[in-house]
Design a protein around this motif. Sequence first.
Motif, short mmCIF file in Angstrom:
data_model
loop_
_atom_site.label_atom_id
_atom_site.label_comp_id
_atom_site.label_asym_id
_atom_site.label_seq_id
_atom_site.Cartn_x
_atom_site.Cartn_y
_atom_site.Cartn_z
N GLU A 36 0.59 -1.14 0.20
CA GLU A 36 0.01 -0.28 -0.24
C GLU A 36 1.13 1.42 -0.08
N ARG A 37 1.77 1.50 0.90
CA ARG A 37 3.40 2.49 0.46
C ARG A 37 3.55 2.77 -0.60
N ILE A 38 3.80 1.65 -1.77
CA ILE A 38 4.31 1.78 -2.96
C ILE A 38 3.16 2.33 -3.77
N THR A 39 3.49 3.69 -4.42
CA THR A 39 2.92 4.21 -6.55
C THR A 39 4.39 3.43 -7.46
N VAL A 40 3.29 3.02 -7.82
CA VAL A 40 3.94 3.28 -8.91
C VAL A 40 3.95 3.42 -10.59
N HIS A 41 4.88 4.47 -11.20
CA HIS A 41 4.12 5.31 -12.64
C HIS A 41 5.65 4.81 -13.36
N LEU A 42 4.06 3.71 -14.61
CA LEU A 42 5.58 2.85 -15.53
C LEU A 42 5.33 4.27 -16.85
N SER A 43 6.16 3.63 -17.82
CA SER A 43 6.43 4.16 -18.97
C SER A 43 6.55 6.05 -18.51
N SER A 44 7.01 6.46 -17.48
CA SER A 44 7.36 7.39 -16.80
C SER A 44 8.77 7.38 -17.02
N ARG A 45 9.09 9.24 -16.88
CA ARG A 45 10.17 9.51 -16.76
C ARG A 45 10.21 10.83 -15.95
N LEU A 46 11.37 11.21 -15.06
CA LEU A 46 11.37 12.51 -14.57
C LEU A 46 11.52 13.88 -15.36
N THR A 47 10.82 14.62 -15.96
CA THR A 47 11.50 15.46 -16.71
C THR A 47 11.74 16.82 -15.89
N LYS A 48 11.18 16.87 -14.39
CA LYS A 48 11.51 17.91 -13.81
C LYS A 48 12.21 17.56 -12.91
N THR A 49 13.46 17.67 -11.39
CA THR A 49 13.40 17.54 -10.03
C THR A 49 13.81 18.53 -10.01
N SER A 50 13.12 19.33 -8.72
CA SER A 50 14.25 20.73 -7.64
C SER A 50 13.57 20.36 -6.43
N GLY A 51 14.75 20.93 -5.92
CA GLY A 51 14.13 20.98 -3.89
C GLY A 51 16.06 20.81 -3.55
N ALA A 52 15.19 20.25 -2.70
CA ALA A 52 16.40 19.95 -1.60
C ALA A 52 16.04 18.21 -0.66
N PRO A 53 17.01 18.27 0.02
CA PRO A 53 16.50 16.50 0.82
C PRO A 53 15.62 17.08 2.09
N GLY A 54 14.33 16.42 2.13
CA GLY A 54 13.27 16.44 2.52
C GLY A 54 12.31 17.74 1.56
N ARG A 55 12.75 18.42 0.42
CA ARG A 55 11.97 18.98 0.04
C ARG A 55 11.65 18.59 -1.11
N PHE A 56 12.32 17.62 -1.82
CA PHE A 56 12.45 17.44 -3.44
C PHE A 56 10.76 17.78 -4.35
N SER A 57 10.83 18.22 -5.41
CA SER A 57 9.86 18.28 -6.67
C SER A 57 10.23 17.74 -7.55
N ALA A 58 9.16 16.57 -7.82
CA ALA A 58 9.79 15.85 -9.08
C ALA A 58 8.29 16.58 -9.76
N ASP A 59 8.51 16.26 -11.36
CA ASP A 59 7.57 16.66 -12.75
C ASP A 59 7.24 14.60 -12.67
N ILE A 60 6.61 13.73 -12.25
CA ILE A 60 6.65 12.64 -13.57
C ILE A 60 6.01 12.79 -14.40
N SER A 61 6.54 12.46 -15.95
CA SER A 61 5.59 13.10 -16.73
C SER A 61 5.19 11.18 -17.39
N ALA A 62 4.45 10.89 -17.74
CA ALA A 62 3.81 9.86 -18.55
C ALA A 62 3.92 9.67 -19.77
N GLU A 63 4.20 8.34 -20.62
CA GLU A 63 4.74 8.60 -22.25
C GLU A 63 3.02 9.06 -22.38
N SER A 64 2.53 8.58 -22.60
CA SER A 64 0.38 9.96 -22.48
C SER A 64 0.18 10.42 -23.13
#
Lengths: 207, 428, 752
Positions: free
Chosen positions: C211-239
């Motif tokens: 339950e604690r794991i979310t899976v994003h398939l066919s996806s990539r990180l298109t943007k990762t910013s922030g720092a430990p404790g406050r990373f923000s990531a854009d997860i972009s799917a092929e769709s």
Amino acid sequence: MSDYNQQMIEKYRGNFLKEVEANVEEGDWVKMCMQCGVCSGSCPLGPHWEHPPQEIFMMIRANKREDILSSSSMWMCTSCYNCIARCPRGLPITHIMHGLATYAKRLGLAPKEQPTAKFAQLFWDNLTKTGRVNELKLGLSLYFMNGFGEGIKTALKMKDVGLGMLKTKRMTPMEMLGGHKCKDVKGLQAMLKKAEELEEARIGKRG
Amino acid sequence: MSEVIATNQTILVVGGGISGMTAALEAAECGKQVLLVEKNPTVGGRVSQLYKYFPKLCHPKCGLEINLRRMKANRNLRLMTLTEVTAVEGEAGNYSVTLKTSPRYVNDNCTACGACADAVEAEFDDEHNYGLMKRKGAWLPFNQAYPFRYVLDPRIIGTPDADKAKAACKYDAIDLDMQEEETTITVGAIVWATGWRPYDAGKIQPYGYDRFDNVITSVELERMMDPHGPTGGKILRPSDGKEAKDVAFIQCAGSRDKNHLKHCSRICCMASLKQATYLPEQYGEDYKGTIYYIDIRAIDRLDDFYQNIQKDPNIKFVKSKVASITEDKETGNPVLHGVDTEGYHRYSNPHDLVVLAIGMEPSVPADGFPMEVVINEEGFVELDEKNGAFFAAGCSSDALDVNRAVQSGTASALRAIQVVNRVAGAEG
Amino acid sequence: MADMKIGAYICKGCGLGERLDCDELATIAKRDGKAQVVQQHDFLCSEDGVSMIRNDIDNEGVNRVVIAACSRRAKTDAFNFDGEVCVARANLREGVIWIRPDEDEFQETTQEMAADYVRMGCAEVKYQTPPHPAEERGCHEAILVVGGGVSGMTAALEAAKAGYPVHIVEKEAQLGGAVGQMWKDIPMHSPYTDPVEPVTRRLIEEVEANERITVHLSSRLTKTSGAPGRFSADISAESGSTTTENFGAIVMASGATPYDASKLPELGYGKSPDVVDRVEMEKLAIEADGGPIKRPSDGKEVKKVTFIQCAGQRSEKEGHLPYCSGDCCLTSIKQAMYFKDRNPDIETEVLFTDLRTPGAPGEDFYRSGQDKEVTFRKGVVSEVVAGSNGPVVKFKDLILDEDVEEEADLVVLATGMVPNSGVDIELAAGPNVEGEEEEAQTDSEGNAIEIPVESVLNLTYRQGKDLPHLKYGFNDSHFICFPYETRRTGIYASGPVRRPMDTPQAIEDATGAALKAIQALENAKLGRAAHPRSGDLSYPSFRKEGCTQCKRCTVECPFGAIDEDEERYPKFNEARCRRCGTCMGACPVRVISFENYSVDTVGQQIKNCDIPDEFDEKPRFLVLACENDAYPALDMAAMQGNSYSQWARVIPVRCLGSVNTIWITDALNSGYDGVVLMGCKKGDDYQCHFVKGSEMAHYRMSKIDDTLEQLNLEKERVETYEVAITDIERAPKLINDMAETIDKIGMSPFKF
């Protein structure tokens, strides 16, 4: 004999490792060699080996059947067991060497003039005749193994030892006349014959 | 040592070598309560006895200094030295562990001023230097020892030396009445990082370690390289103190051998390649090294280290397990006998010194565990559910190099954290 | 700032009382050091001594404590005061009496040394404030795992088991990665004898059920910013859809790509369909699924198979991999067993140069391969050509010392792995530090290994999109004792992207990486530093009004902690910072400082040292020593009974990178006769735990000659050395060398 050899060649078709595993005493172990060479380096007769044990194991895996079976190498083994004691993979190398020699002889491929092989035959013939080793005869046949002239020479060279033994009753010339024997020579020979048959049958089944 | 605070949310780490220190620190730096026990008087373990690490040729003491600073700074981590685990009962999340602490005879007052060592006369084999030199009966195990306190050898207790030590101490730090103590504590998980010991080289009969002075082990060579070690940082022949410029390294000394250790000890190839660099470090261009090997296991990206050594014209590689060593009585040179298996060449090579790349065996024998544990044929602890919350780290789990041992220590810290977090969750 | 009250505590134990005039030191602390409370104690680290200090803290309002006793490395437990207190250690034992001979003729200069250290200690605390965690603290608990292979799934599951939520981002349409493409894998539990089901099947089930794991398939990180404790990531799917999630830490488990075997025509690849690489061998086994394995060309059952180890690896040839991929020996043994386990009569031969099956499991598996009659031959393959019935392998058998040609039904090339480590940011940045775009890396020539250049993380960091590569494209740590030290705090590489590895090691590695991720986010919550200054609460801040936006701090930060804000001022990301002070050393206008470590805390120590006038014939020189290596080396030199010049005044620094050149010029201007800098080894095998600190310091000092020239001073007056912690003999010698130099060239003309 050479029929047998041909039969084996055809049976194993270039997979000599399989042939060794099936026909040579402790042949199963050959595959476990990791080519460290400690056996080759440990052998007191090492320099006399054309192919030392570790190389033989590699040659087996490389299908060098004729080279190995007609080689004098494994006849060099004197059963000192240094190699067995040191082999990191626990291969019973001494036994494998004797096994290979036996197999080569059975196939008729063993080198004809190999002294170890010759001596072994003399010993066997001497022993099986009476059930006891006749040391005098064995010694003499050994002296004359390579012809009359050389036999005389060797005998003369050893005469002091011989006389000494006579004097201290460690040897009796009476042994020339048949010599002592075991109680039931016939029985023994029958046993040996039976054993030979069993062995033939075993080889036939396996070979 | 009167109040050991541990609960079923505490992680017990057994062994203060690099793996145990890592496991303890990593867990403590996640905010967990950790008790680290070490049977010796100081943490540091085997790596503190090394001169350099491969492949960087940096000094283990550098990383040790960082780890010690981490330890000193962390309030979640408690350390008990001279302490062994004698019994473990219970189950994951709730173990009752019996600890036996031997007396140090020196209390917290010690300032490491060294007056006791000056006063004591008795000398013993120095464990830190594998007995290659002596130390006093009151001693500091090595100059980075932690706790930074002296120790009294139990063998001087009851002798006048003990009284001399006590009299010399101005800080009332010597307590000759200290007794062995037994403590029983409760912990949630156990990280077992008891490490390895060098295989007993004397058992490898054909190499004559017990008969020939100039046959030494790889761990002894590391001590020789220490500027404060037994030879003042020089590679000297034990027989005559001469510089050894032609050195042979024998690989798989005790390893990959059913007569000794069945497993490959993993580190020895890289260790010998590393030690081959000690020769130019000492002698410039005037040296010779020969490495007798079965397979050179310079695995993964360490292979370039091997490739570089291969380019050194003074270092020779011979694919051969050396069959035996004899001694040339006149020169004291060990003579190595064997066969170079690449093309079948016999050799009888004299060298100034022979270094046995000695194998690793688990410190704790198969029957020496305080609870039932799944181990493999070689005596290493398996990762197995039957082990409950008993997790092996470092060389108690396999023959590992430092990098992998630290990796393993870090991983086992998480496995232990999972257990104590579960306990904490259950208890709210 | 609360009222500052300095308490100086002078220990008389360990011979200090006998060797030094402690009353005079007390007077100096009061008079020069302006300490309001000064106490002497016979045995300061005793319970009594410590409680005396504690009492002053609790009841007398002392909040700056100077311990004039032993080294800062000793008695740390005793002198550890909680709360709003700053502590300085004047090292009178290891730093003075132990390194000076106990003889009357030296008494005076030894006393002067001690007096200076007391002054310096008082000056240091005066400019310190107790550190407080940064206000900007992220407290996201979720962990982002990039990659859904064995490493990624293991990291995810292990973190989840410890109670943390996890997101897996996988670029393929299914989980499993490289191991998921295998028919079987090497064993992971004793007995190590037979191939086993790949662990991926179990892992996928567990991941999907967790339950604690979310899976994003066919996806990539298109943007990762922030720092430990406050990373923000854009997860972009092929769709085309993109979701943005927040994370506390990142595990980068992007794995490896099989080496392209088409670069090996000499080994017959591409020339004969019956020459396959290791991945294709798995496919053949999957197709056979326990039945007879058939060769690609004509579907004939394979009766003889030859494995060629190190194919395109461990080689300096162009286009080959220089490294060993680590798992290929075990993989070939396993694949040979695919044949042998079904039919022992199939001939399987492995051609190798060094068989690498380390540890207990490795050697057991090798032995098991031999037991199953896999044949191993030490040989070097020169060529594979097409024969009448199948590929012909030409090789030299090194044991039998002969050239061999052998036909096989199938040849398997044990090819290596190339890490998916993203953009090589150092190549991308190139010499042009101001680089606008980072697309130039593809045409970088002379780089033998082709590294996939698509970014994995797409970090918005000023310093580049991905983790820095170490060697051969791997994102490994440079440190043997610290395998998880990536140079981007809170982002941990794991699995074969870090270094070549097999499945059991990848599992171990991923578990460790998951711990480091958890630790990073837990530290970030509390505003504490990550390794190696774990737990440090101080962080750098800067005075905006003084900043000239020169960007040196952002460029030189070894950890990519500093970005630029909209106005082009530096933007410190405290949680990424490792507190080395390289930025402080870099700043030409000296606006960067830590609460407890600043241009002043060191600068004032330098100023408060007593400089005798030139007629006294008592030179003074400054030694700035890295606290991790050089300073301990000097401590240990003292323990060994070495000695060094009485004219030296040693100040430990966090890293030589934190040394601001103003310290050097100030020292020389105020009459010091010389300066010695001791940092760690730099270069490829650097030992500096802040990566570039020592190198930066050496670089900066190479420029100091101009300054010396302006001052009309000899350039020998400033020396920079690489010193290791084991340089117990050498470090004192380097100090003595400076004393000799000064003796030779004379005292500084800048004495007053």
